[in-house]
Design an enzyme around this catalytic site. Sequence first.
Site, PDB file in Angstrom:
ATOM      1  N   GLU A 105       0.836  -1.196   0.000  1.00 54.08           N
ATOM      2  CA  GLU A 105       0.000   0.000   0.000  1.00 54.08           C
ATOM      3  C   GLU A 105       0.875   1.251   0.000  1.00 54.08           C
ATOM      4  OE1 GLU A 105      -4.170  -1.387   1.960  1.00 54.08           O
ATOM      5  OE2 GLU A 105      -2.637  -0.742   3.398  1.00 54.08           O
ATOM      6  N   CYS A 156       6.386  -6.897   7.513  1.00 55.08           N
ATOM      7  CA  CYS A 156       7.402  -6.325   8.402  1.00 55.08           C
ATOM      8  C   CYS A 156       7.815  -7.378   9.426  1.00 55.08           C
ATOM      9  CB  CYS A 156       6.839  -5.090   9.104  1.00 55.08           C
ATOM     10  SG  CYS A 156       8.085  -4.112  10.003  1.00 55.08           S
ATOM     11  N   CYS A 172       1.021  -1.111  15.659  1.00 57.96           N
ATOM     12  CA  CYS A 172       1.061  -0.929  14.205  1.00 57.96           C
ATOM     13  C   CYS A 172       0.390  -2.100  13.498  1.00 57.96           C
ATOM     14  CB  CYS A 172       2.508  -0.790  13.744  1.00 57.96           C
ATOM     15  SG  CYS A 172       2.681  -0.559  11.957  1.00 57.96           S
TER      16      CYS A 172
END
Length: 398
Positions: free
Chosen positions: A118, A138, A145
């Site tokens: 994104e 990640c 997050c």
Amino acid sequence: MAVTLDIAHRSSPVEPASETPSLIGLDRDDLAAALLSAGVPERQIRMRIAQLWHWLYVRGVSDFDAMTNVSKDLRKLLAEGFSLARPEIVSEQISVDGTRKWLIRFPPRGAGRPVEVETVYIPEEGRGTLCVSSQVGCTLTCTFCHTGTQTLVRNLTAEEILAQIMVARDRLGDFPDAETPQGAIVPSEGRLISNVVMMGMGEPLYNFDAVKKALLIASDGEGLSLSRRRITLSTSGVVPMIGRTGDEIGCMLAISLHAVRDDLRDELVPINKKWNIEALLDACRAYPGLSNAKRITFEYVMLKDVNDSLAEAKELVRLLKGIPAKINLIPFNPWPGSPYECSDWERIEEFADVVNRAGYASPIRTPRGRDIFAACGQLKSETERLRKREREALEAGA
């Protein structure tokens, strides 16, 4: 009301993507090698690089036939061996506040299936900021997050990082002779994308080489020509790479801090267990070029009853003493399943007052694109890495 535009060219996910090498993402040395390998005479290389660089990064063309000062024979030669194609845009979402989010699809490149990231455009008065991803998923699992709930699939290449900028400029009409979409919320003058922040999906310093290459191309004065003062790289604290970022990229630095005590930061930003607050701030103090004109931005997400006491505001000021800094206070942006709440607005303002009285700029970041999950900490794609056995079965079936 938010709008979603489904603009993908739909294809089966099992179809192998074209692997024709792209000229996007090649630096000048790489471009020279590519042209030589294609049979371009060595005496022409310097001139051809200048021509191609202009067409790729100033004019933003995606078709060799648009390169009108390049001979037809050379255009044909290049088209046979290379690509300028943009990646597939799966969807484009437009927030009520004008923020745009693109879901962009890239080839598998070892992940077993095409991958998606994104990219977010945030229009403001006087500037337009593009938030760019560096990884699919990640590894850092920061608990506030949303991206951290998606495991790492793979690093993005320099081409794929740059492609996000190119796609955004295409969609906004930010190349010469292009038209901005009717009704788009964009700066009233100047470049529509004036700032780039490496704050999308992933930890950029865990993909240093590709990020470096992409940002040096983006800041090249004869191409995209983004000022390095308008490029900001945000890290959660990969301490050994911070000095190299200043020396080799020369961009602005942002630190995803979020806590003033190691025990709390260990929980919120687990990389702190490897490089604690003291080590991180020592690296910041040594950041090349650090000055009042080149301050470090410290990002601090405001979590209700977790890190938002006035005592913590005072400790933040103490910790940053002597570091030319700006402190961005970020109201927490909720996402499904999150264990946190955003601090009350009154508390955020009180926290900001403590920091401001100490002499630090402490803007409260206005939440943008919350309705399309485009705000800070909300980005995530559905891409997952296939296991080796699944990948082999997929390839056999294809």
